[in-house]
Design a protein around this motif. Structure first.
Motif: not given
Length: 326
Positions: A11-18, A30-37, A46-58
């Motif tokens: 798997a490809v590793e990403l940090d919050a900045a990436g 918008d801003r990044l709230r959280s992410f997780a592989p 694949n990463y699950k991404v949660q933003l602050v303003e866009h409420r639905a996860p990506l």
């Protein structure tokens, strides 16, 4: 069956900045709230991404086999989204400034895959789910093409492929005799499989009436369900191996263990498929098992094949050879 198969590539590793660098340009301010592989999947990251303003996860997906599978997956999404539940693409990037991989930002669907759910699913729930899968398969196979073959990234056919007896024998020769698959399968099983395909391969022609859209990897790991909504189908995911082929390919893939011995599940699946407009030949289960050998011949011939994968392939081939032929 694939729950014990290892990833094909790390798997490809990403940090919050990436993650932020790839996702936030699509959501200005918008801003990044959280992410997780996200676990699962044998090739992409694949990463699950949660933003602050866009409420639905990506869902952030890095394609590790190049841009062509990514383009094909997006083209299929566009083609079938009104009739088959799939993930919606927000964006497809041909390369990214963080890792260089093609990447996509998609809907996140909060739903477990069927593979995760099977461990605690009662037989009653399985039988109730079978018709839903059957209707979904009928919808997928309702998309038709002029010829059989692999897709370009715009869903044009690269070149015709034969899925009849002659095509299977040629592919087995390429994969098992000319390639490395026969060494992994073993000489005895290889020769028995070649003889079986030569003797019984003509049955494949009974399911070649019309080239259809075929998922190519239609198994429990790629079926998302909503348990809270009566196990409705939430999405069919991972279309990278889709092609124009016989529907037998998808049935063979689905009816691997643990569904291979479940006759009542297969019957419920088949009834719903036919009621929804799908065609099944008389000996459809036997044809599906034989068609699945195309997939296992490919798997056995890949540059790398883990021991557990080879063992499963040997088990599938042995089961086909030992099954009744009438």
């Amino acid at each position: 069956m694939k729950e014990n198969w290892p990833r094909q590539v790390p798997a490809v590793e990403l940090d919050a900045a990436g993650v932020a660098r790839l996702v936030l340009p699509l959501f200005p301010g918008d801003r990044l709230r959280s992410f997780a592989p996200v676990s699962g999947g044998l090739t992409n990251t694949n990463y699950k991404v949660q933003l602050v303003e866009h409420r639905a996860p990506l869902l952030l997906r890095l394609y590790q086999r190049g841009i062509a599978p990514a383009r094909k997956e997006r083209a299929i999404d566009t083609l079938i989204a009104r009739r088959v539940p799939v993930l919606h693409f927000f964006h497809l990037g041909e390369a990214n400034p963080v890792t260089g991989h093609p990447y996509a930002v998609l809907d996140w669907i909060e739903a477990p895959d069927l593979q995760q759910s099977l461990a605690y699913m009662t037989q009653e729930r399985r039988l109730a789910l079978a018709p839903k899968i059957g209707r979904t398969l009928a919808a997928i196979h309702g998309f038709r093409f002029e010829v059989f073959g692999f897709f370009e990234d715009d869903l044009k056919i690269k070149g015709p492929i034969d899925f009849d007896r002659a095509g299977l024998l040629a592919y087995l020769d390429q994969s098992l005799i000319q390639g490395r698959g026969g060494e992994r399968l073993g000489p005895e099983l290889t020769q028995r499989l070649l003889a079986y395909a030569a003797e019984h391969g003509n049955i494949l022609s009974d399911w070649l009436q019309q080239p259809s859209l075929v998922h190519g990897d239609f198994n429990a790991a790629n079926i998302l369900i909503r348990p809270e909504a009566g196990d409705e189908i939430a999405a069919i995911i991972d279309w990278e191996y889709a092609l124009s082929a016989s529907p037998a390919i998808d049935f063979g893939n689905l009816l691997r263990p643990p569904f291979d011995a479940d006759t009542t599940f297969a019957e419920a699946l088949a009834r719903a498929y036919v009621e929804a407009g799908g065609f099944l030949p008389r000996d459809w289960r036997r044809i599906a098992r034989l068609a699945d050998i195309f997939s296992f011949a490919d798997i056995l011939n890949r540059p790398q094949a883990a021991g557990v994968v080879v063992a499963d392939a040997r088990r599938i081939v042995a089961g086909l050879l030992e099954a009744p032929t009438s």
